[in-house]
Design a protein around this motif. Structure first.
Motif, PDB file in Angstrom:
ATOM      1  N   ARG A   2      41.223  35.465  47.413  1.00 47.64           N
ATOM      2  CA  ARG A   2      40.447  35.741  46.197  1.00 47.64           C
ATOM      3  C   ARG A   2      39.086  35.064  46.266  1.00 47.64           C
ATOM      4  O   ARG A   2      38.079  35.641  45.851  1.00 47.64           O
ATOM      5  N   GLU A  17      35.633  36.913  45.926  1.00 48.83           N
ATOM      6  CA  GLU A  17      34.661  36.568  44.885  1.00 48.83           C
ATOM      7  C   GLU A  17      33.327  36.203  45.478  1.00 48.83           C
ATOM      8  O   GLU A  17      32.270  36.551  44.951  1.00 48.83           O
ATOM      9  N   SER A  24      30.161  38.422  44.088  1.00 53.25           N
ATOM     10  CA  SER A  24      29.075  37.935  43.214  1.00 53.25           C
ATOM     11  C   SER A  24      28.363  36.749  43.853  1.00 53.25           C
ATOM     12  O   SER A  24      28.955  35.990  44.614  1.00 53.25           O
ATOM     13  N   SER A  79      28.876  31.745  40.838  1.00 54.48           N
ATOM     14  CA  SER A  79      30.220  31.653  40.252  1.00 54.48           C
ATOM     15  C   SER A  79      30.105  31.118  38.834  1.00 54.48           C
ATOM     16  O   SER A  79      29.337  30.205  38.548  1.00 54.48           O
TER      17      SER A  79
END
Lengths: 247, 259
Positions: A153, A157, A161, A164
């Motif tokens: 994950r 992520e 993007s 964060s």
């Protein structure tokens, strides 16, 4: 019908089916006993449970060899923790089956000088140890799986993007618990054999814990636990890909 | 060890082992009785036999479905005689297992009003019919093979030039034999048939195994139904031999007789 026959042709399949019947009887007996006018049904359930339980001993004779073979196989596991846990668990299973065979010899009347209670307690002890060690192995595998899911994950992520988002400091503890449970749920969803094995071991351990008096529950809980673990066992027999493999 | 794990993973294998143990106990009990062993030991053996019998009934729960499925498969065979014999045999076996389930329900206390004697007799009758069908099928297969073998032999003899006058190897030709030499000729024909039978059985081990197994099994219902009382010793020995033979067919699947 063909699938049913293929399933019952295997000793494990038939044994799990009878085990499910045995624990269903135990559960039904617990539910129906306080009700008035159900004495005959309760008596029949008790007789069915005891005859199925006696008959299942014939399925367990000779399982010592199975457990010895499983011990030999588990010595070759790659990771240290599963190797240690599984080998010790299987050794305990070997001793459990030896105690079970001695109890069988006593129950068919071949010898009379055997203290049934002592050997039954011994068998329950070793069965409990083997289940505990299997659970330790399951927890280790779950932690590995959770780490893997977190890594995947994080990678996703990072690539998705640029920045964060930070979480609010308030409700940090419940947030942590929630995210932990979510992670646990996600890890087990991706690994059904591990979920099945964990559920099976957790349900199985209720029986010896009750027998040894460590955690006295009622026959209803033991029956339900036994039924769920038997169904889990039947799934692993019917679908061999659902069996937890040792790497 | 691996072989035992693989063998005992089949539920039928375990049931056969229990059957072998049960008939071994029966035979042992009879032998001990003959040689005047202690009543305590005899009681233990009888108790073990009883446990084995009841345990086997539980192990056999659900075998009716297996027998019905085999009967369904046998309906599609090409040969009419085989189709009839095997299907009827499996149907009778399914009924035998159903009666056996009723007996188990009675013995384990689920249905205490079950008349044990009546249902036991019923189950042995169905078992006997199924064995008779099996033996008929075996006899038909043997006859087919004997005809094949004798025609192959006569072809070989004709091909080898001249040939034996009268084709005595076939045994099928009546031949204008003189009435004075009728009996020795019959004896010779019979001897040749027996030799041919031996040859056929030697060349087909699955068929031989099946014949011996069914023949041994036949004594059990015959004794239990009172048609031919052979005694517990013979019943035990026959049951043990047939159980060992069926265990062999489980260990070596090529020994099983395929339709």
């Amino acid at each position: 019908m063909d699938a049913f026959i293929r399933f019952t042709n295997q000793t494990q399949g038939r044994d799990r089916l009878f085990r499910a019947t045995q624990y269903t009887c135990m559960l039904l007996r617990y539910l129906l006993e306080p009700k008035a006018g159900k004495e005959k049904v309760v008596m029949k359930l008790k007789k069915l449970e005891s005859s199925v339980s006696t008959g299942r001993k014939w399925f367990r004779l000779g399982n010592v060899v199975h457990a010895i073979q499983a011990t030999e196989q588990s010595i070759h596991a790659t990771d240290l923790v599963p190797r240690l846990c599984l080998t010790l668990a299987n050794l305990n299973r070997v001793i459990y089956f030896i105690c079970d065979t001695i109890l069988w010899v006593r129950s068919v009347g071949l010898t009379s000088g055997i203290n049934k209670e002592k050997w039954r307690t011994r068998a329950a002890h070793h069965y409990c140890f083997s289940l505990l060690l299997s659970l330790v192995r399951d927890l280790y595998e779950i932690s590995l799986q959770m780490k893997r899911v977190t890594r995947d994950r994080a990678r996703k992520e990072k690539s998705a993007s640029q920045d964060s988002l930070g979480y609010s400091v308030a409700d940090e503890e419940t947030e942590w618990l929630q995210s932990f449970l979510l992670l646990l749920f996600r890890s087990l969803k991706q690994h059904p054999p591990l979920l099945l094995d964990t559920v099976k071991n957790l349900c199985d351990i209720l029986n010896p814990l009750d027998q040894l008096g460590i955690y006295k529950s009622n026959p209803g809980i033991v029956g339900l636990g036994g039924l769920v673990s038997s169904i889990a066992g039947m799934i692993t027999v019917a679908y061999p890909q659902m069996k937890l493999k040792t790497r | 060890m691996d072989a035992w794990v693989r063998f005992s993973a089949q539920s039928q294998a375990r049931e056969r082992l229990c059957r072998a143990a049960q008939y071994a106990c029966s035979l042992l009990g009879h032998a001990l009785q003959r040689h005047g062993a202690s009543p305590e030991l005899q009681k233990q053996i009888r108790q073990l036999e009883g446990h084995l019998s009841l345990g086997r009934k539980l192990l056999r729960l659900g075998n009716s479905a297996d027998a019905l499925e085999s009967a369904k498969r046998a309906v599609h065979l090409s040969d009419v005689v085989l189709r009839f014999c095997i299907t009827v045999s499996h149907l009778n076996r399914a009924l035998y297992f159903a009666c056996d389930n009723v007996l188990w329900a009675g013995k384990s206390g689920l249905a205490p009003r079950v008349d044990q004697e009546k249902w036991a007799q019923r189950s042995f009758r169905y078992y006997l019919f199924s064995l008779i069908m099996n033996l008929s099928r075996d006899a038909y297969e043997i006859r087919l093979l004997m005809e094949q073998e004798s025609s192959a032999c006569s072809r070989r003899l004709k091909g080898s030039g001249g040939g034996v006058p009268g084709g005595s190897e076939t045994g099928g030709l009546g031949g204008p034999g003189s009435p004075g030499g009728g009996l020795p000729q019959l004896a010779l024909k019979l001897r040749l048939q027996v030799l041919l039978l031996a040859r056929v059985l030697r060349g087909h081990p699955p068929l031989l195994l099946d014949v011996v197994r069914n023949a041994c099994d036949l004594f059990i219902p015959l004794d239990k139904l009172g048609l031919w009382r052979c005694g517990p010793g013979i019943v035990g020995l026959c049951g043990l031999v047939s159980s060992i033979l069926s265990i062999l067919t489980l260990i070596y699947p090529w020994l099983r007789l395929k339709p």
